[in-house]
Scaffold this motif. Structure first.
Motif, PDB file in Angstrom:
ATOM      1  N   HIS A  24       0.851  -1.192   0.000  1.00 16.90           N
ATOM      2  CA  HIS A  24       0.000   0.000   0.000  1.00 16.90           C
ATOM      3  C   HIS A  24       0.889   1.244   0.000  1.00 16.90           C
ATOM      4  O   HIS A  24       1.743   1.401   0.866  1.00 16.90           O
ATOM      5  CB  HIS A  24      -0.927  -0.010   1.221  1.00 16.90           C
ATOM      6  CG  HIS A  24      -1.835   1.162   1.226  1.00 16.90           C
ATOM      7  ND1 HIS A  24      -2.908   1.274   0.366  1.00 16.90           N
ATOM      8  CD2 HIS A  24      -1.801   2.318   1.936  1.00 16.90           C
ATOM      9  CE1 HIS A  24      -3.499   2.428   0.550  1.00 16.90           C
ATOM     10  NE2 HIS A  24      -2.851   3.089   1.498  1.00 16.90           N
ATOM     11  N   GLN A  33     -10.109   1.535  -2.585  1.00 23.85           N
ATOM     12  CA  GLN A  33      -9.023   0.561  -2.401  1.00 23.85           C
ATOM     13  C   GLN A  33      -9.433  -0.577  -1.485  1.00 23.85           C
ATOM     14  O   GLN A  33      -9.042  -1.730  -1.706  1.00 23.85           O
ATOM     15  CB  GLN A  33      -7.791   1.260  -1.815  1.00 23.85           C
ATOM     16  CG  GLN A  33      -6.968   1.957  -2.872  1.00 23.85           C
ATOM     17  CD  GLN A  33      -5.926   2.866  -2.294  1.00 23.85           C
ATOM     18  OE1 GLN A  33      -6.209   3.638  -1.371  1.00 23.85           O
ATOM     19  NE2 GLN A  33      -4.731   2.826  -2.832  1.00 23.85           N
ATOM     20  N   TYR A  37      -8.841  -4.391  -2.453  1.00 22.97           N
ATOM     21  CA  TYR A  37      -8.034  -5.321  -1.654  1.00 22.97           C
ATOM     22  C   TYR A  37      -8.877  -6.517  -1.205  1.00 22.97           C
ATOM     23  O   TYR A  37      -8.406  -7.657  -1.198  1.00 22.97           O
ATOM     24  CB  TYR A  37      -7.425  -4.603  -0.440  1.00 22.97           C
ATOM     25  CG  TYR A  37      -6.430  -3.498  -0.792  1.00 22.97           C
ATOM     26  CD1 TYR A  37      -5.859  -3.419  -2.070  1.00 22.97           C
ATOM     27  CD2 TYR A  37      -6.053  -2.542   0.140  1.00 22.97           C
ATOM     28  CE1 TYR A  37      -4.944  -2.416  -2.387  1.00 22.97           C
ATOM     29  CE2 TYR A  37      -5.135  -1.534  -0.177  1.00 22.97           C
ATOM     30  CZ  TYR A  37      -4.594  -1.472  -1.441  1.00 22.97           C
ATOM     31  OH  TYR A  37      -3.695  -0.484  -1.757  1.00 22.97           O
ATOM     32  N   LEU A  53      -1.112  -7.927   2.271  1.00 22.99           N
ATOM     33  CA  LEU A  53      -1.126  -6.472   2.103  1.00 22.99           C
ATOM     34  C   LEU A  53      -0.031  -5.912   3.005  1.00 22.99           C
ATOM     35  O   LEU A  53      -0.071  -6.127   4.232  1.00 22.99           O
ATOM     36  CB  LEU A  53      -2.510  -5.971   2.511  1.00 22.99           C
ATOM     37  CG  LEU A  53      -2.849  -4.514   2.316  1.00 22.99           C
ATOM     38  CD1 LEU A  53      -2.679  -4.074   0.863  1.00 22.99           C
ATOM     39  CD2 LEU A  53      -4.297  -4.263   2.757  1.00 22.99           C
ATOM     40  N   GLN A  68      -2.163  -8.931   6.725  1.00 24.87           N
ATOM     41  CA  GLN A  68      -1.575  -7.594   6.621  1.00 24.87           C
ATOM     42  C   GLN A  68      -0.256  -7.552   7.374  1.00 24.87           C
ATOM     43  O   GLN A  68      -0.097  -8.248   8.379  1.00 24.87           O
ATOM     44  CB  GLN A  68      -2.525  -6.553   7.241  1.00 24.87           C
ATOM     45  CG  GLN A  68      -3.915  -6.540   6.614  1.00 24.87           C
ATOM     46  CD  GLN A  68      -4.869  -5.648   7.385  1.00 24.87           C
ATOM     47  OE1 GLN A  68      -4.518  -4.548   7.802  1.00 24.87           O
ATOM     48  NE2 GLN A  68      -6.087  -6.107   7.578  1.00 24.87           N
ATOM     49  N   GLY A 113       0.077  -0.645  -4.418  1.00 26.65           N
ATOM     50  CA  GLY A 113      -1.256  -0.292  -3.913  1.00 26.65           C
ATOM     51  C   GLY A 113      -1.460   1.188  -4.135  1.00 26.65           C
ATOM     52  O   GLY A 113      -1.309   2.023  -3.234  1.00 26.65           O
ATOM     53  N   ASP A 145      -6.587  -4.355  -8.687  1.00 31.51           N
ATOM     54  CA  ASP A 145      -7.258  -5.677  -8.669  1.00 31.51           C
ATOM     55  C   ASP A 145      -7.271  -6.290 -10.066  1.00 31.51           C
ATOM     56  O   ASP A 145      -7.121  -7.512 -10.210  1.00 31.51           O
ATOM     57  CB  ASP A 145      -8.673  -5.603  -8.073  1.00 31.51           C
ATOM     58  CG  ASP A 145      -9.618  -4.759  -8.894  1.00 31.51           C
ATOM     59  OD1 ASP A 145      -9.338  -3.567  -9.085  1.00 31.51           O
ATOM     60  OD2 ASP A 145     -10.648  -5.289  -9.369  1.00 31.51           O
TER      61      ASP A 145
END
Ligand code: SAM
Length: 216
Positions: A24, A33, A37, A53, A68, A113, A145
């Protein structure tokens, strides 16, 4: 807040088939976003792949099902002892187009991202300097995406990039009276429609007054 997400601080060393990493990079995390995601996460899970992420200062509770990490992708790659040559950066200025055999050459696919901007400002450059091999998905910028979807189609379904079906700049009906032309191309789904994140049409409808380029 990190405690609400059991997978915050995830590492990179327990990969399944492929790991898809989105670093990101935008200062904020826009609603748009979040939807992208979430979509990448559910499509990766369905394809038996991992989605991570990275680079978020704190865990995002709305993305509780998405792994994450606050670390950057290059820190994760080096702490997991993954050879850099097994990591591919999807980069509009990459050295060659992505090909089906790249599915065997790489274990990790990295994406910026970053919301699309017009004209593109080449913010993927911040990831390029990390020294991963770069691959293009054609010349045009795709949403994050879509980029992840096309990468999966090429490296896992083994469909050459040139054969991926797209719908260019689809017009989306956001209310009875209003439609919005999207400024990107999207993969054409089995139903003949552009594949977009679930919830996006509603979001477009909510923000119809703002104009699409203010949202990206
Ligand atoms: N305008 C952005 C820039 O300046 O780099 C493009 C961001 S794009 C919305 C988000 C990410 O998707 C990129 O960082 C890249 O990883 C991937 N991506 C999008 N289009 C691509 C393409 N044509 N080739 C390779 N990667 C692409």
């Amino acid at each position: 807040m990190a405690a609400t997400n059991p997978s915050f601080n995830a590492t990179l060393d327990d990969s399944t088939k492929h790991t898809f990493v989105v670093e990101h990079m935008d200062p904020e995390l826009e609603s748009w976003q979040l939807l992208e995601y979430q979509t990448i996460g559910s499509e990766c899970a369905a394809a038996n792949s991992r989605f991570l992420l990275t680079g978020l200062p704190k865990a995002v509770p709305e993305l509780a099902l998405v792994e994450q990490s606050p670390q950057s992708v290059d820190d994760l790659v080096s702490s997991a002892n993954i050879p850099k040559e097994r990591v591919c950066l999807l980069d509009p200025r990459g050295e060659s187009d992505l090909a089906p055999e790249d599915g065997d050459k790489f274990d990790v696919f990295v994406f910026g991202g970053i919301l699309g901007d017009d004209p593109p400002r080449d913010r993927t450059a911040e990831l390029r300097v990390k020294g991963f091999k770069g691959r293009r998905l054609g010349k045009e910028q795709l949403t994050t995406d879509t980029a992840a979807r096309v990468t999966r189609i090429v490296v896992q379904d083994k469909i050459p990039l040139a054969d991926v079906p797209y719908i260019d700049r689809p017009s989306i009906q956001v209310s009875a009276a209003e439609s919005v032309e999207m400024p990107f191309k999207y993969v054409k789904g089995k139903d003949g429609k552009a594949i977009m994140p679930e919830g996006m049409i509603e979001l477009l409808g909510d923000d119809a007054d703002k104009g699409i380029l203010d949202l990206l």
